[in-house]
Enzyme design. Structure first.
Site, short mmCIF file in Angstrom:
data_model
loop_
_atom_site.label_atom_id
_atom_site.label_comp_id
_atom_site.label_asym_id
_atom_site.label_seq_id
_atom_site.Cartn_x
_atom_site.Cartn_y
_atom_site.Cartn_z
N ASP A 95 -38.00 -103.68 8.55
CA ASP A 95 -36.90 -102.88 8.05
C ASP A 95 -35.62 -103.38 8.75
O ASP A 95 -35.71 -104.02 9.81
CB ASP A 95 -37.17 -101.41 8.41
CG ASP A 95 -35.98 -100.52 8.13
OD1 ASP A 95 -35.45 -100.60 7.01
OD2 ASP A 95 -35.59 -99.74 9.03
N ASP B 87 -31.91 -101.45 8.75
CA ASP B 87 -31.14 -100.35 9.34
C ASP B 87 -31.97 -99.48 10.28
O ASP B 87 -32.97 -98.91 9.87
CB ASP B 87 -30.56 -99.45 8.24
CG ASP B 87 -29.48 -100.17 7.43
OD1 ASP B 87 -29.08 -101.28 7.83
OD2 ASP B 87 -29.07 -99.62 6.40
N ASP C 160 -38.53 -97.51 10.99
CA ASP C 160 -38.09 -96.36 11.78
C ASP C 160 -38.07 -95.05 10.99
O ASP C 160 -38.00 -93.97 11.58
CB ASP C 160 -36.68 -96.59 12.34
CG ASP C 160 -35.61 -96.55 11.25
OD1 ASP C 160 -35.81 -97.19 10.21
OD2 ASP C 160 -34.61 -95.84 11.44
MG LIG Z 1 -34.46 -97.88 8.65
#
Ligand SMILES: [Mg+2]
Length: 268
Positions: free
Chosen positions: A8, A10, A214
């Site tokens: 991922d 961001d 996240d």
């Molecule tokens: Mg993310």
């Protein structure tokens, strides 16, 4: 055995607030030296992916718009497969079109009165201010094809109604670290990861996939890889998910990312 890293951006490889990644640079270099594919698997657009690929010197395939499409550089794999040609890429499209997604959001806004503001409703300057981006980068972020990101300015309880409405209209939703997202029905990061993993397996036979994220929108990706890992968010907490085999990095964002790579990938 070929190790493949799905990551991922961001809040994971990039800092959630200022998008910095300096702390990850030496590790990225080591991955490149070892020819370990670094596959971006993100809600970010094709245009943003292009920017970060150049910036980080990554030349591997990438997954855009939360799994909406997979872009594979021409001649990356030694065999051919079904895809759509675009620039120097072979594109596997999985998602609904941007116009359809925008239409569904508009309907939901009319039916419920919810305060929903999509990237398509904002100017580049507004997106820049909201997402803490430069205006140039906001333009890249607005260039969506298979996903729309939006602000849902309502109480958290109303989220259930929102998600249901989106499902009713035949689409799917997710929540990244910062924005809500709407995309095609059977589209998520996991489906795209599986398709790409099969291609890597065809090329290298023995493949070990590692995935790091996240947020909620990473769950399908985490379920689709052999070794899932999560990094801490800005609150110093982990995503609430129980998965056997899940590694929880002690570090937040890019620092946690480095920890995951060093733990599971033979880079030195
Ligand atoms: Mg993310």
């Amino acid at each position: 055995m070929k190790q493949v890293l799905f990551t991922d951006l961001d809040g994971t490889l990039l800092d959630l607030y200022d998008y910095s990644y300096d702390v990850a640079l030496p590790t990225l270099e080591a991955l490149k030296l070892r020819n370990i594919p670094v596959v971006f698997c993100t809600a970010k657009t094709f245009a943003e992916n292009k920017y970060y690929r150049k910036e980080l010197g990554i030349e591997d395939p990438f997954i855009v718009d939360n799994g909406g499409a997979i872009f594979i550089p021409d001649n990356y794999f030694s065999f051919g497969f079904e895809c759509k040609k675009k620039d120097n890429y072979c594109v596997v499209e999985l998602g609904a079109s941007y116009a359809e997604l925008r239409g569904a959001l508009k309907e939901i806004r009319e039916e419920t009165g919810f305060k929903i503001t999509g990237f398509g409703d904002m100017t580049a300057e507004e997106v820049a201010a909201n997402a803490n981006l430069s205006v140039d980068k906001a333009k890249l972020a607005k260039d969506k094809q298979y996903n729309e990101s939006f602000i849902f300015d309502e109480q958290k309880e109303k989220e259930t109604i929102l998600f249901e409405k989106i499902r009713e209209k035949g689409f799917n939703s997710t929540h990244g670290g910062r924005y809500y997202g709407i995309h095609g029905k059977n589209v998520d990061k996991g489906k795209a990861v599986k398709i790409l993993t099969e291609l890597f397996e065809k090329e290298y036979e023995e493949v070990k996939t590692i995935g790091v994220g996240d947020s909620k929108n990473d769950i399908p990706m985490l379920k689709a890889v052999e070794q899932p890992a999560i990094v801490k968010n800005k609150k110093g907490a982990w995503l609430d998910i129980s998965l056997s085999n899940l590694y929880k990095a002690k570090g937040e964002g890019p620092e946690g990312w480095v920890e995951v790579v060093e733990k599971f990938i033979w880079i030195y």
